[in-house]
Design an enzyme around this catalytic site. Structure first.
Site, PDB file in Angstrom:
ATOM      1  CG  HIS A  49      -1.878   1.110   1.313  1.00  0.00           C
ATOM      2  ND1 HIS A  49      -3.227   0.901   1.469  1.00  0.00           N
ATOM      3  CD2 HIS A  49      -1.726   2.459   1.258  1.00  0.00           C
ATOM      4  CE1 HIS A  49      -3.860   2.069   1.503  1.00  0.00           C
ATOM      5  NE2 HIS A  49      -2.964   3.030   1.388  1.00  0.00           N
ATOM      6  CG  HIS A  90      -7.508   4.374   0.867  1.00  0.00           C
ATOM      7  ND1 HIS A  90      -6.973   3.797  -0.248  1.00  0.00           N
ATOM      8  CD2 HIS A  90      -6.507   5.118   1.429  1.00  0.00           C
ATOM      9  CE1 HIS A  90      -5.714   4.169  -0.369  1.00  0.00           C
ATOM     10  NE2 HIS A  90      -5.394   4.972   0.632  1.00  0.00           N
ATOM     11  CD  GLU A 109      -6.361   7.173   5.865  1.00  0.00           C
ATOM     12  OE1 GLU A 109      -6.749   7.172   4.679  1.00  0.00           O
ATOM     13  OE2 GLU A 109      -5.209   7.488   6.205  1.00  0.00           O
TER      14      GLU A 109
HETATM   15 FE   FE2 Z   1      -3.405   5.175   1.671  1.00  0.00          FE
END
Ligand code: FE2
Length: 430
Positions: A62, A215, A218
């Site tokens: 990542h 994602h 987050e």
């Molecule tokens: Fe990221």
């Protein structure tokens, strides 16, 4: 034999450094692994590991290669927050050219390869009508083929449903050759849009046959709960083992009863989780005073529940994280601190999060050092995996498909006192 690495240590099975072995390479395969001294050279190139660790290559599952090395352009992220990073990137993104992206990404790839990384999965921001960064990285993917496996993830930084022509840009990115479908449901304007985005990702997966690496959650918002939708869609669409969720930092804020339920469906769904502790220890907890949250997903608990957990680098000198040097040992070093995985066996387990677990998340089958396996490995200037995390040692040789693609001369320190010169090894054995 074409190449023999002598006096190397492989992964110890009993928690202590194993006996040294010699590893022979023929063509692009590991031909033989024998106790030290049993293999004849017969003209092969010989490398002396001096008792160092011979490991599978590190994996960075990542990173954002389109944004690397842009720190300070057009300005520094003064607050250091995630949102100022996104806004700064939106300004810098307007200036992207093919050559600009390739130059910076190439440099970052060289940093990673020189430190032992053999596989990189990079998110590429596709919220750009011209898809400049993607076109650049598609070219670079071919250029660096002999150095590293580079896989590209179509990443909608500004959302899919909240960005003009978002779904069309995702489809175009996949048509152009992106390997994996990305996403960012928690960034969509509404909860409903976020859920709809996740469903759309699985629709794209059905259309293209590609895996998903989004994602997800987050944020420190304990109400951000898109990961459960990802797990459910994974099971319903039969995509077990083909879905990765990155960051998932909200899991650090969920109550334990909800987290328990989530762990069960993630394991059943075979969803891999990628923690990115370098960025997230710096970016999360920004709305807290004290106590202040750590901002990392529940690495230890996920691992104990049987979920495949890996660790990514995420950023190198970009608007979100001004530091970084492309070392996956730096990333996992941060992970063991933030996740409190400093128990002896936990250090070895954490090392798997930047090797075998990360390769599994990337859907790569063979990522180990064994006879008959591809000759992809790194020789580190340290005894074992725990010492690799502690010392961040030089990658003396990085071997890919049987060829040395990077080498580093270890630094040698000496303390000078009067006439005495004492070598310093940073190892307790002296
Ligand atoms: Fe990221």
């Amino acid at each position: 034999m074409e190449l023999i690495v002598r006096n190397a240590r492989l992964h110890p099975t009993d928690g202590r450094a194993g006996e040294p072995v010699d590893v022979a390479v023929e063509g692009d395969r590991i031909a033989a692994i024998r106790p030290r001294g049993q293999l004849k050279a017969d003209g092969a190139t010989e490398l002396d590991a001096e008792g160092g660790l011979l490991s599978p290559p590190l994996v960075d599952p990542h990173i954002h290669l389109d944004a690397v090395l842009t720190v300070g352009e057009p300005r520094h992220n003064a607050s250091g927050t995630l949102i100022e990073g996104i806004l700064t990137w939106a300004e810098r993104k307007r200036e992207l050219t093919i050559e600009d992206v390739k130059r910076r990404a190439r440099q970052a790839i060289h940093w990673e390869v020189a430190q032992g990384t053999g596989l990189i999965r990079s998110h590429v921001d596709v919220c750009d009508p011209k898809l400049t960064a993607l076109r650049a990285l598609l070219e670079l993917r071919e250029e660096v083929r002999d150095l590293v496996d580079l896989r590209l993830i179509a990443f909608p930084q500004d959302g899919i449903l909240s960005f003009p022509d978002g779904p069309e840009l995702m489809r175009e990115a996949l048509r152009l050759g992106c390997d994996v479908i990305g996403g960012i449901p928690h960034y969509e304007w509404t909860r409903e849009d976020g859920v709809a985005e996740v469903h759309l990702l699985f629709e794209l997966a059905r259309e293209t046959g590609k895996g998903i690496d989004l994602h997800c959650d987050e944020t420190d918002d304990e109400q951000s709960r898109f990961l459960e939708v990802v797990a459910a869609d994974t099971m319903r669409s039969g995509m077990q083992g083909r879905v990765v969720a990155g960051h998932t930092t909200a899991m650090g804020s969920y109550n334990d009863a909800y987290a328990f339920k989530l762990l069960q469906i993630l394991r059943r769904g075979g969803v891999s989780i990628v923690a990115n502790p370098l960025d997230n220890i710096a970016l999360q907890g920004r709305f807290d005073s004290y106590p202040k949250r750590r901002g990392m997903t529940r690495v230890k608990e996920l691992d104990a529940a049987g979920v495949n957990v890996a660790c990514g680098h995420d950023s190198i000198m970009d608007p979100w994280y001004p530091l970084g040097r492309g070392s996956m040992l730096d990333a996992v070093g941060m992970l063991v601190h933030v996740g409190q995985m400093t128990g002896r066996s936990e250090l070895f387990r954490a090392y798997e999060m930047v090797t075998t677990n990360a390769a599994r998340a990337a859907e790569i089958d063979v990522w180990r050092v064994a006879e008959g396996c591809p000759a992809n490995f790194v020789v580190f200037d340290c005894r074992d995996e725990a010492e690799a995390i502690r010392l961040r040692p030089a990658a003396r040789w990085v071997v890919r498909r049987g060829k040395v693609v990077a080498e580093t001369e270890p630094a040698r320190a000496v303390v000078i006192s009067g006439d005495h010169r004492t070598p310093v090894s940073f190892a307790p054995r002296g």
